[in-house]
Design an enzyme around this catalytic site. Structure first.
Site, mmCIF file in Angstrom:
data_model
loop_
_atom_site.group_PDB
_atom_site.id
_atom_site.type_symbol
_atom_site.label_atom_id
_atom_site.label_comp_id
_atom_site.label_asym_id
_atom_site.label_seq_id
_atom_site.Cartn_x
_atom_site.Cartn_y
_atom_site.Cartn_z
ATOM 1 N N GLY A 46 32.425 45.318 30.176
ATOM 2 C CA GLY A 46 32.758 44.130 30.276
ATOM 3 C C GLY A 46 33.513 43.388 29.308
ATOM 4 N N GLU A 101 30.106 40.016 23.923
ATOM 5 C CA GLU A 101 29.667 40.254 25.214
ATOM 6 C C GLU A 101 30.401 39.506 26.143
ATOM 7 O OE1 GLU A 101 28.546 41.780 27.511
ATOM 8 O OE2 GLU A 101 26.513 41.386 28.042
ATOM 9 N N ASP A 102 30.603 39.790 27.435
ATOM 10 C CA ASP A 102 31.700 39.245 28.248
ATOM 11 C C ASP A 102 30.959 37.863 28.928
ATOM 12 O OD1 ASP A 102 29.769 40.706 29.890
ATOM 13 O OD2 ASP A 102 30.947 41.393 31.265
ATOM 14 N N ASP A 105 24.117 36.106 31.514
ATOM 15 C CA ASP A 105 23.927 35.449 32.739
ATOM 16 C C ASP A 105 22.434 35.129 32.681
ATOM 17 O OD1 ASP A 105 24.550 34.862 35.567
ATOM 18 O OD2 ASP A 105 23.258 36.901 36.028
ATOM 19 N N LYS A 133 26.514 31.421 31.530
ATOM 20 C CA LYS A 133 26.134 30.530 32.790
ATOM 21 C C LYS A 133 24.541 30.172 32.341
ATOM 22 C CE LYS A 133 28.055 34.084 36.074
ATOM 23 N NZ LYS A 133 27.675 34.902 37.189
ATOM 24 N N PHE A 154 30.196 33.951 40.799
ATOM 25 C CA PHE A 154 30.374 35.306 40.470
ATOM 26 C C PHE A 154 31.970 35.426 40.125
ATOM 27 C CE2 PHE A 154 31.018 39.826 40.812
ATOM 28 C CZ PHE A 154 29.810 40.320 39.988
ATOM 29 N N VAL A 155 32.159 35.792 38.843
ATOM 30 C CA VAL A 155 33.390 36.035 38.400
ATOM 31 C C VAL A 155 34.103 37.203 38.130
ATOM 32 C CG1 VAL A 155 33.222 33.382 37.328
ATOM 33 C CG2 VAL A 155 32.728 35.346 35.922
ATOM 34 N N ASP A 161 34.062 42.882 35.932
ATOM 35 C CA ASP A 161 34.384 43.607 37.163
ATOM 36 C C ASP A 161 33.620 43.047 38.589
ATOM 37 O OD1 ASP A 161 31.865 44.754 36.137
ATOM 38 O OD2 ASP A 161 32.063 46.147 37.978
ATOM 39 N N ARG A 167 38.890 44.249 36.548
ATOM 40 C CA ARG A 167 38.779 44.175 35.166
ATOM 41 C C ARG A 167 40.345 44.195 34.453
ATOM 42 N NH1 ARG A 167 33.807 46.226 33.224
ATOM 43 N NH2 ARG A 167 32.642 47.839 34.684
#
Ligand code: IMP
Ligand code: MG
Length: 178
Positions: A46, A101-102, A105, A133, A154-155, A161, A167
């Site tokens: 990600g 990191e993307d 969560d 988040k 949810f993104v 993805d 992506r």
């Protein structure tokens, strides 16, 4: 896999992402200004777009490496446990590390990756996440730098993805089922 139909609503524009990365890059440059032993570690998959844009804003002598992990991601597993699908190519002992990191969560992935990398004796370890988040957190983790805090949606896009798709979107959008 069969998917419910959905549309993607833009949440963060490509322009806003670029501006935020530019601003963060100056803070990161200050943090690592006095060293030429920085390894920027992207967590696959990600983070691949974010790390590509981020490193091109960094006026620093850096190396780039990648790690791919799968976290167990539930509280039944001991913290610090992480399954490595693809390890770093280079060593990080005595190096300054920036983990990219993307999304943070529940926090399990970053909590575990950081614990794992610290066992290898880096001289410094800092973290950056494009998105956070905070309302979803299950294990304590706070990134040193965060691009954007977002609500529990949810993104996708900008490397992130949904079922391996989207992506390649240039912006961050939220998935809305229709
Ligand atoms: P954590 O271990 O629960 O913090 O999860 C982090 C990982 O879950 C991220 O690296 C993403 O791969 C994935 N993830 C979390 N939220 C989203 C989302 O909204 N869209 C896509 N992937 C997500
Ligand atoms: Mg991920």
């Amino acid at each position: 896999m069969t998917e419910r139909p959905y549309v993607i609503d833009q949440m963060i524009s490509a322009k806003s992402i670029a501006a935020r990365i530019e601003a963060l890059s100056h803070e990161i440059e200050r943090e690592f200004a006095d060293t030429d032993k920085v390894v920027v570690v992207g967590i696959l998959r990600g983070s691949f777009v974010f790390i590509a844009d981020l490193v091109r804003e960094l006026d620093l002598a850096i190396e780039v490496d990648f790690i791919e992990v799968s976290s167990y991601g539930n509280a039944m597993q001991s913290s610090g446990e992480v399954r490595i699908l693809k390890d770093l190519r280079g060593g990080i002992e005595g190096r300054d590390v920036l983990v990219v990191e993307d999304i943070v969560d529940t926090g399990f992935t970053m909590h575990n990756v950081v614990a794992h990398l610290l066992t290898r004796g880096p001289s410094k370890l800092k973290t950056i996440a494009l998105l956070d988040k905070p309302s979803r957190r299950e294990v304590e983790f706070k990134s040193d730098w965060t691009g954007f805090e977002i609500p529990d949606e949810f993104v996708v896009g900008y490397g992130i993805d949904y079922a391996q798709r989207n992506r390649n979107l240039g912006y961050i959008g939220k998935v809305r089922f229709v």
